[in-house]
Design an enzyme around this catalytic site. Sequence first.
Site, PDB file in Angstrom:
ATOM      1  N   ASN A  13       0.884  -1.165   0.000  1.00 48.96           N
ATOM      2  CA  ASN A  13       0.000   0.000   0.000  1.00 48.96           C
ATOM      3  C   ASN A  13       0.923   1.216   0.000  1.00 48.96           C
ATOM      4  OD1 ASN A  13      -1.770   2.082   0.475  1.00 48.96           O
ATOM      5  ND2 ASN A  13      -2.322   1.449   2.560  1.00 48.96           N
ATOM      6  N   LYS A  15       0.235   4.292  -0.238  1.00 49.24           N
ATOM      7  CA  LYS A  15      -0.334   5.497   0.363  1.00 49.24           C
ATOM      8  C   LYS A  15      -0.080   6.687  -0.571  1.00 49.24           C
ATOM      9  CE  LYS A  15       0.129   3.214   4.763  1.00 49.24           C
ATOM     10  NZ  LYS A  15       0.323   3.282   6.206  1.00 49.24           N
ATOM     11  N   HIS A  98      -9.140   1.628   5.019  1.00 46.16           N
ATOM     12  CA  HIS A  98      -7.870   1.756   5.733  1.00 46.16           C
ATOM     13  C   HIS A  98      -8.048   2.704   6.916  1.00 46.16           C
ATOM     14  CE1 HIS A  98      -3.718   2.766   6.619  1.00 46.16           C
ATOM     15  NE2 HIS A  98      -3.393   1.634   5.996  1.00 46.16           N
ATOM     16  N   GLU A 100      -6.326   5.047   7.947  1.00 47.63           N
ATOM     17  CA  GLU A 100      -6.065   6.454   7.609  1.00 47.63           C
ATOM     18  C   GLU A 100      -7.298   7.089   6.966  1.00 47.63           C
ATOM     19  OE1 GLU A 100      -2.491   5.665   5.446  1.00 47.63           O
ATOM     20  OE2 GLU A 100      -1.510   5.100   7.318  1.00 47.63           O
ATOM     21  N   GLU A 170      -5.146  -4.675  10.630  1.00 47.48           N
ATOM     22  CA  GLU A 170      -4.102  -3.675  10.829  1.00 47.48           C
ATOM     23  C   GLU A 170      -4.331  -2.947  12.152  1.00 47.48           C
ATOM     24  OE1 GLU A 170      -2.231  -2.649   6.727  1.00 47.48           O
ATOM     25  OE2 GLU A 170      -3.642  -1.098   7.308  1.00 47.48           O
ATOM     26  N   GLY A 176       2.807   2.401  10.632  1.00 52.26           N
ATOM     27  CA  GLY A 176       3.759   3.492  10.432  1.00 52.26           C
ATOM     28  C   GLY A 176       4.504   3.903  11.686  1.00 52.26           C
ATOM     29  N   SER A 216       3.714  -2.111  10.140  1.00 53.13           N
ATOM     30  CA  SER A 216       5.169  -2.223  10.318  1.00 53.13           C
ATOM     31  C   SER A 216       5.707  -3.616  10.001  1.00 53.13           C
ATOM     32  CB  SER A 216       5.578  -1.785  11.728  1.00 53.13           C
ATOM     33  OG  SER A 216       5.175  -0.442  11.956  1.00 53.13           O
TER      34      SER A 216
HETATM   35  P1  13P Z   1       3.338   0.378   7.547  1.00 51.63           P
HETATM   36  O1  13P Z   1       3.801  -0.922   6.963  1.00 51.63           O
HETATM   37  O2  13P Z   1       4.093   1.572   7.004  1.00 51.63           O
HETATM   38  O3  13P Z   1       3.262   0.344   9.027  1.00 51.63           O
HETATM   39  O4  13P Z   1       1.836   0.596   7.029  1.00 51.63           O
HETATM   40  C1  13P Z   1       0.961  -0.466   7.151  1.00 51.63           C
HETATM   41  C2  13P Z   1      -0.261  -0.106   6.430  1.00 51.63           C
HETATM   42  O5  13P Z   1      -0.968   0.803   6.800  1.00 51.63           O
HETATM   43  C3  13P Z   1      -0.581  -0.860   5.214  1.00 51.63           C
HETATM   44  O6  13P Z   1      -1.846  -0.555   4.757  1.00 51.63           O
END
Ligand code: 13P
Length: 255
Positions: A13, A15, A98, A100, A170, A176, A216
Amino acid sequence: MNKAVRKAVIAGNWKMNKTPAEAKTLIEEMKPLVADAKCDVVLCVPFIDIPAAVEAAKGSNIKIGAENVHFKASGAYTGEVSADMLKEAGVEYVVIGHSERRTYFGETDQTVNLRSLAALNAGLKAIICVGETLEQRELGYTETLLKFQTKMALTNVTKEQLQNVIIAYEPVWAIGTGVTATAEQADEGNGYVRTAIAEAYGADVAETVTIQYGGSMNAGNADELVAKVNVDGGLIGGASLKAPDFAKIVAAASK
Ligand code: 13P
Protein backbone atom coordinates in the site's frame (compact mmCIF):
# COMPACT_ATOMS: atom_id res chain seq x y z
CA MET A 1 -1.26 -20.51 7.44
CA ASN A 2 -3.42 -23.24 5.93
CA LYS A 3 -1.60 -23.55 2.62
CA ALA A 4 -3.92 -26.34 1.53
CA VAL A 5 -6.83 -23.92 1.12
CA ARG A 6 -5.33 -20.44 1.09
CA LYS A 7 -2.67 -18.76 -0.99
CA ALA A 8 -0.77 -15.95 0.70
CA VAL A 9 -1.19 -12.47 -0.70
CA ILE A 10 1.48 -9.82 -0.21
CA ALA A 11 0.14 -6.39 -1.08
CA GLY A 12 1.96 -3.09 -0.98
CA ASN A 13 0.00 0.00 0.00
CA TRP A 14 1.99 2.94 -1.28
CA LYS A 15 -0.33 5.50 0.36
CA MET A 16 0.41 9.04 -0.94
CA ASN A 17 3.86 8.22 -2.29
CA LYS A 18 5.46 8.05 -5.76
CA THR A 19 4.68 10.00 -8.91
CA PRO A 20 3.77 8.06 -12.07
CA ALA A 21 7.39 8.18 -13.29
CA GLU A 22 8.64 6.98 -9.89
CA ALA A 23 6.01 4.23 -9.89
CA LYS A 24 7.31 2.95 -13.22
CA THR A 25 10.90 2.92 -11.96
CA LEU A 26 10.02 1.12 -8.72
CA ILE A 27 7.92 -1.53 -10.46
CA GLU A 28 10.67 -2.17 -13.03
CA GLU A 29 13.05 -2.70 -10.11
CA MET A 30 10.63 -5.02 -8.32
CA LYS A 31 9.67 -7.21 -11.28
CA PRO A 32 12.76 -9.46 -11.43
CA LEU A 33 12.96 -9.62 -7.61
CA VAL A 34 9.45 -11.07 -7.17
CA ALA A 35 9.21 -13.08 -10.40
CA ASP A 36 9.52 -16.43 -8.59
CA ALA A 37 6.91 -15.66 -5.92
CA LYS A 38 4.69 -18.50 -4.77
CA CYS A 39 2.26 -16.00 -3.26
CA ASP A 40 0.14 -13.40 -5.03
CA VAL A 41 1.88 -10.04 -5.36
CA VAL A 42 -0.15 -6.83 -5.47
CA LEU A 43 0.79 -3.15 -5.47
CA CYS A 44 -1.92 -0.69 -4.45
CA VAL A 45 -0.97 2.71 -5.78
CA PRO A 46 -2.35 6.27 -5.89
CA PHE A 47 -5.10 6.77 -8.53
CA ILE A 48 -2.87 8.97 -10.70
CA ASP A 49 -0.19 6.24 -10.84
CA ILE A 50 -2.54 3.51 -12.05
CA PRO A 51 -1.97 3.77 -15.84
CA ALA A 52 1.83 3.86 -15.42
CA ALA A 53 1.73 1.02 -12.90
CA VAL A 54 -0.50 -1.20 -15.06
CA GLU A 55 1.78 -0.59 -18.04
CA ALA A 56 4.95 -1.28 -16.05
CA ALA A 57 3.54 -4.48 -14.50
CA LYS A 58 2.33 -5.89 -17.84
CA GLY A 59 3.60 -9.42 -18.48
CA SER A 60 4.76 -9.85 -14.86
CA ASN A 61 3.19 -11.52 -11.83
CA ILE A 62 2.54 -8.14 -10.17
CA LYS A 63 -1.14 -7.15 -9.98
CA ILE A 64 -2.20 -3.54 -9.54
CA GLY A 65 -4.63 -2.26 -6.93
CA ALA A 66 -6.14 1.08 -5.96
CA GLU A 67 -6.26 2.57 -2.46
CA ASN A 68 -9.95 3.44 -2.36
CA VAL A 69 -13.14 3.34 -4.43
CA HIS A 70 -16.43 5.23 -4.24
CA PHE A 71 -19.70 3.35 -3.73
CA LYS A 72 -21.77 5.11 -6.41
CA ALA A 73 -21.52 4.11 -10.06
CA SER A 74 -21.33 7.71 -11.30
CA GLY A 75 -22.62 11.18 -10.54
CA ALA A 76 -21.87 14.43 -8.75
CA TYR A 77 -19.20 13.18 -6.33
CA THR A 78 -16.28 15.52 -6.89
CA GLY A 79 -12.91 13.90 -6.37
CA GLU A 80 -14.19 10.33 -6.22
CA VAL A 81 -13.44 7.36 -8.49
CA SER A 82 -15.87 4.54 -9.32
CA ALA A 83 -15.29 0.79 -9.41
CA ASP A 84 -15.96 0.63 -13.16
CA MET A 85 -13.36 3.33 -13.78
CA LEU A 86 -10.79 1.31 -11.84
CA LYS A 87 -11.72 -1.92 -13.58
CA GLU A 88 -11.37 -0.37 -17.04
CA ALA A 89 -7.97 1.05 -16.06
CA GLY A 90 -6.70 -2.47 -15.37
CA VAL A 91 -7.04 -2.49 -11.58
CA GLU A 92 -7.74 -5.89 -9.96
CA TYR A 93 -7.64 -5.10 -6.23
CA VAL A 94 -8.73 -2.19 -4.05
CA VAL A 95 -7.95 -1.31 -0.44
CA ILE A 96 -11.09 -0.32 1.47
CA GLY A 97 -11.51 1.15 4.95
CA HIS A 98 -7.87 1.76 5.73
CA SER A 99 -7.52 3.31 9.19
CA GLU A 100 -6.07 6.45 7.61
CA ARG A 101 -9.31 6.82 5.61
CA ARG A 102 -11.34 6.18 8.76
CA THR A 103 -9.30 8.64 10.85
CA TYR A 104 -8.66 11.49 8.40
CA PHE A 105 -11.51 11.22 5.89
CA GLY A 106 -14.56 10.24 7.90
CA GLU A 107 -14.82 6.68 6.62
CA THR A 108 -17.31 4.67 8.68
CA ASP A 109 -18.19 1.00 8.95
CA GLN A 110 -21.23 1.77 6.80
CA THR A 111 -19.28 3.45 3.99
CA VAL A 112 -16.69 0.68 4.17
CA ASN A 113 -19.52 -1.79 3.56
CA LEU A 114 -20.93 0.24 0.65
CA ARG A 115 -17.51 0.60 -0.95
CA SER A 116 -16.86 -3.12 -0.52
CA LEU A 117 -20.15 -4.00 -2.23
CA ALA A 118 -19.42 -1.61 -5.11
CA ALA A 119 -15.97 -3.11 -5.62
CA LEU A 120 -17.21 -6.71 -5.46
CA ASN A 121 -20.17 -6.05 -7.76
CA ALA A 122 -17.73 -4.63 -10.34
CA GLY A 123 -15.57 -7.76 -10.11
CA LEU A 124 -12.71 -6.20 -8.14
CA LYS A 125 -11.01 -7.95 -5.25
CA ALA A 126 -11.55 -6.01 -2.02
CA ILE A 127 -8.82 -5.73 0.62
CA ILE A 128 -10.89 -4.60 3.60
CA CYS A 129 -8.98 -3.17 6.56
CA VAL A 130 -9.99 -3.60 10.20
CA GLY A 131 -8.08 -2.83 13.37
CA GLU A 132 -8.22 -1.47 16.89
CA THR A 133 -6.59 1.63 18.36
CA LEU A 134 -4.22 1.33 21.31
CA GLU A 135 -6.92 2.72 23.61
CA GLN A 136 -9.44 0.11 22.43
CA ARG A 137 -6.85 -2.65 22.95
CA GLU A 138 -6.02 -1.45 26.44
CA LEU A 139 -9.72 -1.34 27.34
CA GLY A 140 -10.03 -4.98 26.25
CA TYR A 141 -12.23 -4.34 23.21
CA THR A 142 -9.98 -5.85 20.51
CA GLU A 143 -12.01 -9.00 19.88
CA THR A 144 -15.39 -7.23 20.00
CA LEU A 145 -14.22 -4.46 17.70
CA LEU A 146 -12.55 -6.71 15.11
CA LYS A 147 -15.60 -8.94 14.90
CA PHE A 148 -17.94 -5.96 14.63
CA GLN A 149 -15.88 -4.20 11.94
CA THR A 150 -15.58 -7.45 9.97
CA LYS A 151 -19.30 -8.24 10.08
CA MET A 152 -20.28 -4.65 9.27
CA ALA A 153 -17.92 -4.56 6.29
CA LEU A 154 -19.38 -7.81 4.95
CA THR A 155 -23.07 -6.95 5.33
CA ASN A 156 -24.93 -8.22 2.21
CA VAL A 157 -21.73 -9.71 0.76
CA THR A 158 -22.65 -13.15 -0.61
CA LYS A 159 -20.76 -16.37 0.06
CA GLU A 160 -19.65 -16.36 -3.58
CA GLN A 161 -18.42 -12.76 -3.37
CA LEU A 162 -16.47 -13.62 -0.24
CA GLN A 163 -14.00 -15.47 -2.47
CA ASN A 164 -12.93 -12.02 -3.74
CA VAL A 165 -12.54 -10.59 -0.24
CA ILE A 166 -9.30 -10.26 1.66
CA ILE A 167 -9.40 -8.89 5.19
CA ALA A 168 -6.34 -7.05 6.43
CA TYR A 169 -5.99 -6.90 10.20
CA GLU A 170 -4.10 -3.68 10.83
CA PRO A 171 -3.81 -2.63 14.48
CA VAL A 172 -3.85 1.17 14.29
CA TRP A 173 -1.06 1.41 16.86
CA ALA A 174 1.25 -0.61 14.61
CA ILE A 175 0.77 1.39 11.41
CA GLY A 176 3.76 3.49 10.43
CA THR A 177 5.02 3.45 14.00
CA GLY A 178 7.75 0.85 13.71
CA VAL A 179 5.93 -1.01 16.49
CA THR A 180 4.88 -4.35 15.04
CA ALA A 181 2.33 -6.60 16.68
CA THR A 182 4.01 -9.73 17.96
CA ALA A 183 3.40 -12.76 15.79
CA GLU A 184 1.08 -14.02 18.55
CA GLN A 185 -0.93 -10.78 18.59
CA ALA A 186 -1.20 -10.82 14.79
CA ASP A 187 -2.32 -14.44 14.80
CA GLU A 188 -4.85 -13.74 17.55
CA GLY A 189 -6.29 -10.68 15.74
CA ASN A 190 -6.54 -12.56 12.47
CA GLY A 191 -8.16 -15.42 14.37
CA TYR A 192 -10.89 -13.08 15.69
CA VAL A 193 -11.56 -11.99 12.11
CA ARG A 194 -11.76 -15.60 10.95
CA THR A 195 -14.15 -16.44 13.79
CA ALA A 196 -16.39 -13.51 12.81
CA ILE A 197 -16.48 -14.81 9.22
CA ALA A 198 -17.25 -18.31 10.53
CA GLU A 199 -20.13 -16.93 12.61
CA ALA A 200 -21.59 -15.23 9.54
CA TYR A 201 -20.83 -17.77 6.78
CA GLY A 202 -19.79 -21.02 8.45
CA ALA A 203 -16.42 -22.44 9.44
CA ASP A 204 -15.72 -24.10 6.10
CA VAL A 205 -16.08 -20.82 4.24
CA ALA A 206 -14.01 -18.94 6.83
CA GLU A 207 -11.13 -21.37 6.27
CA THR A 208 -10.89 -20.26 2.64
CA VAL A 209 -10.66 -16.51 3.26
CA THR A 210 -7.28 -14.80 3.04
CA ILE A 211 -6.58 -12.69 6.13
CA GLN A 212 -3.51 -10.49 6.03
CA TYR A 213 -1.62 -8.76 8.80
CA GLY A 214 -0.52 -5.14 8.32
CA GLY A 215 1.40 -2.72 10.52
CA SER A 216 5.17 -2.22 10.32
CA MET A 217 5.67 -5.57 8.59
CA ASN A 218 9.16 -5.52 7.14
CA ALA A 219 11.98 -7.63 5.72
CA GLY A 220 13.13 -8.54 9.24
CA ASN A 221 9.85 -9.65 10.83
CA ALA A 222 7.86 -11.04 7.87
CA ASP A 223 9.13 -14.62 8.26
CA GLU A 224 7.80 -14.94 11.80
CA LEU A 225 4.49 -13.24 11.04
CA VAL A 226 3.55 -15.18 7.91
CA ALA A 227 4.49 -18.46 9.59
CA LYS A 228 1.44 -18.11 11.85
CA VAL A 229 -1.56 -20.25 11.02
CA ASN A 230 -4.01 -17.36 10.60
CA VAL A 231 -1.66 -14.93 8.84
CA ASP A 232 -2.10 -15.34 5.09
CA GLY A 233 0.29 -12.66 3.96
CA GLY A 234 0.54 -8.95 4.58
CA LEU A 235 -0.48 -5.43 3.68
CA ILE A 236 2.75 -3.48 3.61
CA GLY A 237 3.15 0.29 3.84
CA GLY A 238 6.65 1.72 4.22
CA ALA A 239 8.54 -1.43 3.25
CA SER A 240 6.62 -1.65 -0.05
CA LEU A 241 8.39 1.51 -1.23
CA LYS A 242 11.77 -0.26 -1.27
CA ALA A 243 12.11 -3.03 -3.85
CA PRO A 244 14.64 -5.22 -1.97
CA ASP A 245 12.64 -5.05 1.28
CA PHE A 246 9.34 -5.80 -0.44
CA ALA A 247 10.97 -8.71 -2.29
CA LYS A 248 12.17 -10.19 1.02
CA ILE A 249 8.62 -10.10 2.38
CA VAL A 250 7.35 -11.77 -0.80
CA ALA A 251 10.05 -14.42 -0.38
CA ALA A 252 8.99 -15.01 3.25
CA ALA A 253 5.40 -15.63 2.12
CA SER A 254 6.57 -17.94 -0.66
CA LYS A 255 8.07 -20.56 1.66
P1 13P B 1 3.34 0.38 7.55
O1 13P B 1 3.80 -0.92 6.96
O2 13P B 1 4.09 1.57 7.00
O3 13P B 1 3.26 0.34 9.03
O4 13P B 1 1.84 0.60 7.03
C1 13P B 1 0.96 -0.47 7.15
C2 13P B 1 -0.26 -0.11 6.43
O5 13P B 1 -0.97 0.80 6.80
C3 13P B 1 -0.58 -0.86 5.21
O6 13P B 1 -1.85 -0.56 4.76
